[in-house]
Design a protein around this motif. Structure first.
Motif, mmCIF file in Angstrom:
data_model
loop_
_atom_site.group_PDB
_atom_site.id
_atom_site.type_symbol
_atom_site.label_atom_id
_atom_site.label_comp_id
_atom_site.label_asym_id
_atom_site.label_seq_id
_atom_site.Cartn_x
_atom_site.Cartn_y
_atom_site.Cartn_z
ATOM 1 N N UNK A 142 0.981 -1.068 -0.010
ATOM 2 C CA UNK A 142 0.100 0.133 -0.057
ATOM 3 C C UNK A 142 0.947 1.256 0.096
ATOM 4 N N UNK A 143 0.427 2.209 -0.943
ATOM 5 C CA UNK A 143 1.339 3.430 -1.168
ATOM 6 C C UNK A 143 0.403 4.550 -0.746
ATOM 7 N N UNK A 144 0.531 5.185 0.504
ATOM 8 C CA UNK A 144 -0.151 6.441 0.847
ATOM 9 C C UNK A 144 0.577 7.479 0.309
ATOM 10 N N UNK A 145 2.176 7.266 -0.130
ATOM 11 C CA UNK A 145 2.847 8.507 -0.522
ATOM 12 C C UNK A 145 3.731 8.995 0.619
ATOM 13 N N UNK A 146 3.423 8.226 2.006
ATOM 14 C CA UNK A 146 4.331 9.015 2.796
ATOM 15 C C UNK A 146 3.751 10.408 3.176
ATOM 16 N N UNK A 147 5.022 11.049 3.710
ATOM 17 C CA UNK A 147 4.830 12.641 3.927
ATOM 18 C C UNK A 147 4.497 13.409 2.876
ATOM 19 N N UNK A 148 4.808 12.840 1.475
ATOM 20 C CA UNK A 148 4.568 13.402 0.122
ATOM 21 C C UNK A 148 2.936 12.806 -0.136
ATOM 22 N N UNK A 149 2.354 13.002 0.802
ATOM 23 C CA UNK A 149 0.879 12.224 0.822
ATOM 24 C C UNK A 149 0.069 12.506 -0.691
ATOM 25 N N UNK A 150 -0.514 11.137 -0.897
ATOM 26 C CA UNK A 150 -1.232 11.393 -2.114
ATOM 27 C C UNK A 150 -2.529 11.895 -1.664
ATOM 28 N N UNK A 151 -3.492 12.286 -2.771
ATOM 29 C CA UNK A 151 -4.858 12.654 -2.671
ATOM 30 C C UNK A 151 -5.742 11.500 -2.575
ATOM 31 N N UNK A 152 -6.819 11.578 -2.159
ATOM 32 C CA UNK A 152 -7.784 10.304 -2.046
ATOM 33 C C UNK A 152 -7.747 9.581 -3.226
ATOM 34 N N UNK A 170 12.154 18.071 -7.158
ATOM 35 C CA UNK A 170 11.148 18.930 -6.289
ATOM 36 C C UNK A 170 10.187 19.561 -7.072
ATOM 37 N N UNK A 171 9.687 18.982 -8.100
ATOM 38 C CA UNK A 171 8.708 19.557 -8.937
ATOM 39 C C UNK A 171 7.428 18.460 -8.927
ATOM 40 N N UNK A 172 6.295 18.801 -9.120
ATOM 41 C CA UNK A 172 4.981 17.985 -9.093
ATOM 42 C C UNK A 172 5.274 16.918 -10.245
ATOM 43 N N UNK A 173 4.974 15.535 -9.609
ATOM 44 C CA UNK A 173 5.184 14.461 -10.565
ATOM 45 C C UNK A 173 6.599 14.226 -10.987
ATOM 46 N N UNK A 174 7.591 14.927 -10.235
ATOM 47 C CA UNK A 174 8.959 14.603 -10.695
ATOM 48 C C UNK A 174 9.179 15.645 -11.938
ATOM 49 N N UNK A 175 8.414 16.296 -12.506
ATOM 50 C CA UNK A 175 8.738 17.137 -13.663
ATOM 51 C C UNK A 175 8.865 16.375 -14.802
ATOM 52 N N UNK A 176 9.233 16.793 -15.850
ATOM 53 C CA UNK A 176 8.906 16.061 -17.376
ATOM 54 C C UNK A 176 10.058 15.145 -17.486
ATOM 55 N N UNK A 177 9.722 14.176 -18.343
ATOM 56 C CA UNK A 177 10.660 12.757 -18.266
ATOM 57 C C UNK A 177 10.649 12.119 -17.354
ATOM 58 N N UNK A 178 9.702 12.312 -16.265
ATOM 59 C CA UNK A 178 9.728 11.407 -14.855
ATOM 60 C C UNK A 178 10.273 10.086 -15.212
ATOM 61 N N UNK A 179 9.388 9.372 -15.957
ATOM 62 C CA UNK A 179 9.560 7.789 -16.125
ATOM 63 C C UNK A 179 11.127 7.544 -16.618
ATOM 64 N N UNK A 180 11.718 8.390 -17.345
ATOM 65 C CA UNK A 180 13.073 8.237 -17.852
ATOM 66 C C UNK A 180 14.122 8.502 -16.569
#
Length: 431
Positions: free
Chosen positions: A196-206, A364-374
């Protein structure tokens, strides 16, 4: 005659009285599927979803035209989280199809379990109980639990999982059909098992957290792939490493600004506790590297960026070993599991810089920024040997759907199992 609802194939379009572009019409014994000649498997899967929507529990495939792939497409569309069986196979390929169904059914059932049911330790033991009966004389295992992880230097799994009352674990399962305890390990499969991944302190929205029971889909995928390869006669020694943890918030949870020091000396600053999958996989990849195995395959529901790039229909495949990547894409195409290459180069290792450590685990950008998967794949490449030779990383964008679609019932799909199993069968022992 039988009371079973029979499903047959019809190459002709439906009669006009049924309407335009109708793919499913009734017969005296059940239903017939009108094939789309340009995409027959897809049209069958869509029709099977319609049959599931009618509440039908069991069907029998009958008549001409049912190849293995077309029967399998029907199974994928007809089954759901509440119904993992119900298809009576047709013809000589029934044994192969049943092998597929047993592996997919296990992986889907495990992935769809609630987080309360499936703790990290329970996931490890479910994998053991699934695989061991397939080759009881050839399988052994070890479960490294809780503080033992820290003692042995597996700081990523321990760090991510320490916030939960239920301890993190690393499962190492050894399939050795050679009978020789000193036989070389030909391949290692590594799976992300975040139960289970709550996101931790970088908590995910519901709305994002509600289906995060699926974040152990990588572990389920590689375990099922090994099971499928074993049933198909895998003769090489392969190890399975599952990196299992719950990513929760507590007074003992890891925090932003923490720095982890891995066994290879790499230091990692935590800039996003929701970028936890790469932290646990790093341990698994380091373990795989220590074995000297020439083939390492990891799989994970790792990044939302892969889903943004490819949608829910394709899994992403990353590699620095481009020749191996091309062969793996060919194997995926052979078993009709849509897989697409995304960019990875050595410089992707530098895309998450830190002033305090060798790298950060994200930007430190929402979603890890561009190219996040790479960028995530670049992070993982720090933990594999020989500049990535012999390593494949599957980012499982197609492994789970949060709601029903025209092709899939809500929940786990199992996509990736066949591609990884076929790659393992074709590549293990080549070197």
């Amino acid at each position: 005659m039988t009371d079973m609802i029979r499903i047959s194939l019809q190459p002709d379009v439906a009669a006009e009285k049924w309407g335009k572009k109708v793919s499913l019409t009734p017969t005296a014994e059940g239903f017939q599927i009108h094939l789309d000649s340009k995409q027959p498997a897809r049209s069958i899967q869509k029709a099977a979803r319609q049959l599931d929507g009618l509440g039908i529990e069991q069907v029998e495939l009958s008549g001409d035209g049912w190849t293995l792939e077309l029967q399998w497409a029907f199974y994928l569309g007809f089954t759901s989280a509440k119904k993992l069986n119900g298809v009576q196979w047709y013809g000589e390929e029934a044994t192969q199809l049943q092998q597929l169904a047993s592996c997919f059914g296990w992986a889907r059932q495990i992935t769809n379990q609630t987080p309360e049911q499936l703790s990290p330790e329970a996931l490890a033991h479910e994998a053991i109980e699934f695989l061991t009966p397939l080759a009881p004389d050839s399988i052994s295992h070890r479960v490294i639990r809780g503080e033992e992880l820290l003692t042995e230097g597996w700081v990523g799994i321990h760090g991510v999982g320490r916030g939960s009352e239920r301890p993190p674990v690393m499962l190492v399962l050894d399939y050795n059909p050679t009978g020789n305890a000193d036989a070389p390990i030909d391949a290692v499969l590594v799976g992300k098992g975040i139960t289970f991944d709550s996101g931790g302190y970088s908590i995910k929205p519901s709305e994002s957290m509600s289906y995060m029971k699926c974040d152990m889909g990588g572990a389920a995928t590689v375990a099922a792939a090994l099971g499928l390869a074993i049933q198909k006669g895998l003769s090489h020694r392969v190890q399975l490493v599952l990196c299992c943890a719950e990513n929760l918030i507590s007074g003992h949870a890891y925090k932003l600004g923490d720095i982890l020091t891995y066994k290879n000396g790499t230091t990692v600053e935590i800039l996003n506790t929701d970028a936890e999958g790469r932290l646990v996989l790093a341990d698994g990849l380091l373990y795989a590297s220590e074995t000297g195995a020439p083939l390492i395959i990891d799989a994970a529901t790792l990044t939302g960026a892969a889903m943004v790039a490819l949608g829910n229909d394709y899994n992403a495949l990353f590699a620095l070993d481009t020749a191996l990547q091309q062969r793996a894409l060919g194997y995926a195409n052979l078993v009709q599991e849509p897989t697409w290459p995304l960019p990875l180069a050595p410089w992707h290792q530098q895309q998450c810089p830190s002033p305090y450590a060798d790298t950060a685990n994200s930007r430190p950008i929402k979603g890890g920024g561009s190219g996040g998967a790479s960028n995530a794949a670049g992070f993982l490449s720090r933990f594999v040997p020989e500049g990535g030779k012999g390593w494949l990383h599957f980012d499982l964008a197609a492994a789970f759907n949060s709601s029903n679609t025209g092709l899939w019932a809500a929940g786990a799909t199992g996509m990736g199992i066949r591609a990884i199993a076929e790659t393992l069968r074709q590549e293990a022992g080549k070197v």
